[in-house]
Motif scaffolding. Structure first.
Motif, short mmCIF file in Angstrom:
data_model
loop_
_atom_site.label_atom_id
_atom_site.label_comp_id
_atom_site.label_asym_id
_atom_site.label_seq_id
_atom_site.Cartn_x
_atom_site.Cartn_y
_atom_site.Cartn_z
N ASP A 1 50.60 16.33 35.60
CA ASP A 1 50.10 17.62 35.12
C ASP A 1 50.40 18.70 36.16
O ASP A 1 51.16 18.47 37.11
CB ASP A 1 48.62 17.53 34.77
N SER A 2 49.78 19.88 36.01
CA SER A 2 50.11 20.98 36.92
C SER A 2 49.61 20.72 38.34
O SER A 2 50.13 21.30 39.30
CB SER A 2 49.56 22.31 36.39
N SER A 3 48.62 19.83 38.50
CA SER A 3 48.20 19.45 39.86
C SER A 3 49.34 18.69 40.55
O SER A 3 49.60 18.88 41.74
CB SER A 3 46.96 18.57 39.82
N GLY A 4 50.03 17.85 39.79
CA GLY A 4 51.19 17.13 40.31
C GLY A 4 52.33 18.07 40.64
O GLY A 4 53.00 17.92 41.66
N ILE A 5 52.54 19.05 39.77
CA ILE A 5 53.59 20.03 40.03
C ILE A 5 53.28 20.82 41.29
O ILE A 5 54.14 21.00 42.15
CB ILE A 5 53.74 20.98 38.82
N GLY A 6 52.03 21.27 41.41
CA GLY A 6 51.62 22.03 42.60
C GLY A 6 51.81 21.21 43.86
O GLY A 6 52.25 21.72 44.90
N PHE A 7 51.53 19.92 43.77
CA PHE A 7 51.70 19.00 44.90
C PHE A 7 53.18 18.93 45.30
O PHE A 7 53.52 19.01 46.49
CB PHE A 7 51.13 17.64 44.51
N LEU A 8 54.08 18.80 44.31
CA LEU A 8 55.52 18.72 44.62
C LEU A 8 56.06 20.06 45.14
O LEU A 8 56.90 20.08 46.04
CB LEU A 8 56.30 18.31 43.36
#
Lengths: 142, 111
Positions: free
Chosen positions: B56-63
């Protein structure tokens, strides 16, 4: 119309588990894998918003997911919290800049939903996401 | 950590993710990767996303944060073989061209 209500503490682990439980219910109703992924993504964003923002500056409270199945037309997911409330929904939800680490959740929900709204009701702040389901995308009723 | 395996191959730090990348796990991922980055010598970082089932967008923000950090050190970051689910999330937020995406390890050898 059939509704399921799921409730937990708004911490990252329990919230994701609750979203998975909601997806398990939907997995017995909706057959289309792409539609299920869209539900999962929209739900994950709504839950993450509650975990991150709903109780800022106070003790972390609870989170509630309501799955309402309106066979044969659509499914509505509602994610509620008991925090002080979110800012007014922007008229035009924009995507974040590529370099931004956050700010994509609302955009993702609005892109995936056929209808997307927020409201206050009975002391709860509720994000409501409706996705239409095509006739061939349901698991057939026995 | 079950959802992350870290290997150093020919000075490329490989982060092999599996399962979900969401808010539930990004804090633990960040800690594990920061430790590996401090302990290892490497020229490039490769995030292998082939076995990621949901992001999700938390994963995107992490990357995105990881990419910014790596670029700041003058090194390069590549995403290797993102799964269909990961590609779908990237497309949704129009980030498919933001990262350098490699389709296979052979592509990495040719860089």
């Amino acid at each position: 119309m059939t509704s399921f209500v799921l409730h937990t503490h708004a911490d990252p682990g329990p919230s994701r588990k609750l979203a998975r439980a909601a997806m398990s219910i939907l997995g017995e109703t909706v057959a289309d894998k792409d539609v299920l992924y869209n539900f999962d993504l929209a739900l994950s964003e709504a839950c993450a918003n509650v975990v991150r923002h709903a109780y800022e500056g106070m003790d972390q409270g609870d989170l509630e997911i309501t799955v309402t199945i309106h066979h044969p037309d659509f499914v509505t997911l509602e994610v509620a919290d008991w925090g002080p409330g979110f800012p007014t929904m922007p008229q035009d939800v924009k995507n974040a800049q590529p370099e931004a680490e956050g700010g994509r959740g609302l955009f993702i929900m609005s892109e995936l939903a056929d209808s997307f709204s927020t409201r206050k009701q009975d002391g709860k702040h509720i994000v409501s996401i409706t996705i239409n389901i095509g006739a061939s995308q349901w698991i057939p009723y026995e | 950590m079950d959802s992350l395996r870290i290997e150093n191959k020919d000075n490329a730090l490989h982060l092999v993710f599996s399962g979900e990348i969401t808010l539930e796990i990004t804090t633990d991922l960040k800690k594990a990767i920061e430790k590996a980055m401090a302990d290892e010598t490497f020229d490039a970082l490769v995030a292998d996303l082939a076995q990621v089932t949901f992001m999700d967008s938390s994963g995107i923000g992490f990357l995105v944060a990881l990419n910014t950090k790596i670029m700041g050190t003058g090194k390069k970051m590549y995403l290797l073989s993102p799964s269909t689910q990961v590609r779908k999330t990237f497309e949704l937020v129009q980030l498919s061209n933001f990262f350098t995406i490699l389709d296979s390890e052979e592509d990495l050898l040719q860089l």
